[in-house]
Design an enzyme around this catalytic site. Structure first.
Site, PDB file in Angstrom:
ATOM      1  N   SER A  83      22.524   9.655 -41.643  1.00 41.61           N
ATOM      2  CA  SER A  83      22.579   9.862 -40.193  1.00 41.61           C
ATOM      3  C   SER A  83      23.469  11.046 -39.819  1.00 41.61           C
ATOM      4  CB  SER A  83      23.115   8.612 -39.495  1.00 41.61           C
ATOM      5  OG  SER A  83      22.378   7.473 -39.856  1.00 41.61           O
TER       6      SER A  83
HETATM    7  N1  SAH Z   1      23.771   4.807 -43.494  1.00 40.98           N
HETATM    8  C1  SAH Z   1      23.031   5.542 -44.492  1.00 40.98           C
HETATM    9  C2  SAH Z   1      21.707   6.062 -44.017  1.00 40.98           C
HETATM   10  C3  SAH Z   1      20.760   4.993 -43.712  1.00 40.98           C
HETATM   11  S1  SAH Z   1      19.050   5.391 -43.728  1.00 40.98           S
HETATM   12  C4  SAH Z   1      23.867   6.685 -45.012  1.00 40.98           C
HETATM   13  O1  SAH Z   1      25.010   6.845 -44.602  1.00 40.98           O
HETATM   14  O2  SAH Z   1      23.365   7.398 -45.888  1.00 40.98           O
HETATM   15  C5  SAH Z   1      18.516   3.734 -43.509  1.00 40.98           C
HETATM   16  C6  SAH Z   1      18.438   2.929 -44.774  1.00 40.98           C
HETATM   17  O3  SAH Z   1      18.061   1.612 -44.417  1.00 40.98           O
HETATM   18  C7  SAH Z   1      17.390   3.431 -45.754  1.00 40.98           C
HETATM   19  O4  SAH Z   1      17.993   3.744 -46.970  1.00 40.98           O
HETATM   20  C8  SAH Z   1      16.437   2.237 -45.899  1.00 40.98           C
HETATM   21  O5  SAH Z   1      15.936   2.066 -47.216  1.00 40.98           O
HETATM   22  C9  SAH Z   1      17.324   1.074 -45.501  1.00 40.98           C
HETATM   23  N2  SAH Z   1      16.664  -0.142 -45.040  1.00 40.98           N
HETATM   24  C10 SAH Z   1      15.563  -0.276 -44.270  1.00 40.98           C
HETATM   25  N3  SAH Z   1      15.281  -1.579 -44.074  1.00 40.98           N
HETATM   26  C11 SAH Z   1      16.234  -2.306 -44.749  1.00 40.98           C
HETATM   27  C12 SAH Z   1      16.496  -3.699 -44.935  1.00 40.98           C
HETATM   28  N4  SAH Z   1      15.723  -4.654 -44.412  1.00 40.98           N
HETATM   29  N5  SAH Z   1      17.566  -4.058 -45.691  1.00 40.98           N
HETATM   30  C13 SAH Z   1      18.365  -3.125 -46.248  1.00 40.98           C
HETATM   31  N6  SAH Z   1      18.169  -1.793 -46.103  1.00 40.98           N
HETATM   32  C14 SAH Z   1      17.110  -1.374 -45.361  1.00 40.98           C
END
Ligand code: SAH
Length: 224
Positions: A72
């Site tokens: 993000s």
């Molecule tokens: N906060 C992260 C970026 C997040 S991107 C950083 O600092 O890099 C969002 C992430 O949520 C992705 O990697 C995706 O695979 C994950 N995601 C989506 N649905 C999810 C779920 N149900 N449980 C866990 N992770 C999930």
């Protein structure tokens, strides 16, 4: 393979761009909590992106990570973190650990961070990066985070870094009364508004914090 640089050496790299990022968060975006500004000033964000993107790691934008996911925008990380109102006694659940960057920021402010990432390889890499930075009070596991992580509940704060159709019930259930849950919610997979749920004795109160764009939250209480 080249040896892993020491945490202090990593912090010395990109020091000026990181300081500029913190100034922008404070002066342009109005992030006020000094503890949050200190935390993002400490974590070497470039360590969480591929080598080709390191030069852009401190820019005012999100960046791609593996498996079509994104790290993000710094403002979003800081804003969501600020809304959690953590202190050194807080126990935090994070859903969507991705690269592990947000996890590392939360670990600067809380007692313990439990992070979940549904893509196994991202979870393993995020966990390894966190340890390489010398952070031991955070852990990343691979499963569906919309179910929460009951073993360590209740939480003072829960941060969801992917956009879902509604606030997942298990997450509210695992929050302490008075606890804070920050999540992007939207009627479509592509766009959301950032909301904060404050758990009360009888349910929860929702506050809205404007439009945002996250990758979809996929799972039992997210998008199918
Ligand atoms: N906060 C992260 C970026 C997040 S991107 C950083 O600092 O890099 C969002 C992430 O949520 C992705 O990697 C995706 O695979 C994950 N995601 C989506 N649905 C999810 C779920 N149900 N449980 C866990 N992770 C999930």
């Amino acid at each position: 393979m080249s040896p892993t640089p020491r945490p202090s050496a990593l912090q010395a790299e990109y020091r000026i761009p990181r300081e500029r990022m913190v100034e922008r968060l404070r002066d342009y975006y109005g992030i006020r909590d000094p503890k949050v500004l200190d935390a993002v000033g400490l974590v070497p964000r470039h360590f969480f992106v591929s080598e080709a993107l390191r030069g852009r790691a401190y820019g005012d934008h999100a960046l791609p990570i593996d498996f079509n996911q994104t790290i993000s925008q710094p403002f979003i990380v800081a804003r969501m973190t600020e809304l959690l109102e953590l202190d050194k006694k807080s126990r935090v659940l994070e859903i969507g650990a991705g690269s592990g960057y947000q996890t590392a920021v939360l670990a600067q402010l809380a007692a313990q961070v439990y992070a979940i990432e549904r893509i196994g390889e991202l979870a393993r890499e995020a966990h390894a990066r966190i340890r390489e930075l010398g952070i031991y009070d955070a852990t990343v596991k691979a499963f569906d985070g919309t179910l929460g992580w009951n073993a360590h509940a209740p939480y003072d704060g829960i941060l969801v870094a992917a956009g879902g159709p509604q606030v997942p019930d298990p997450l509210i259930a695992q929050l302490k009364t008075g606890g804070r849950l920050v999540i992007p919610i939207g009627e479509t997979r592509e766009s959301q508004k950032l909301v904060r749920a404050l758990k009360t004795e009888s349910g929860y109160k929702l506050e809205e914090y404007g439009p945002c764009q996250f990758v979809p939250l996929i799972g039992q209480h997210g998008w199918r």
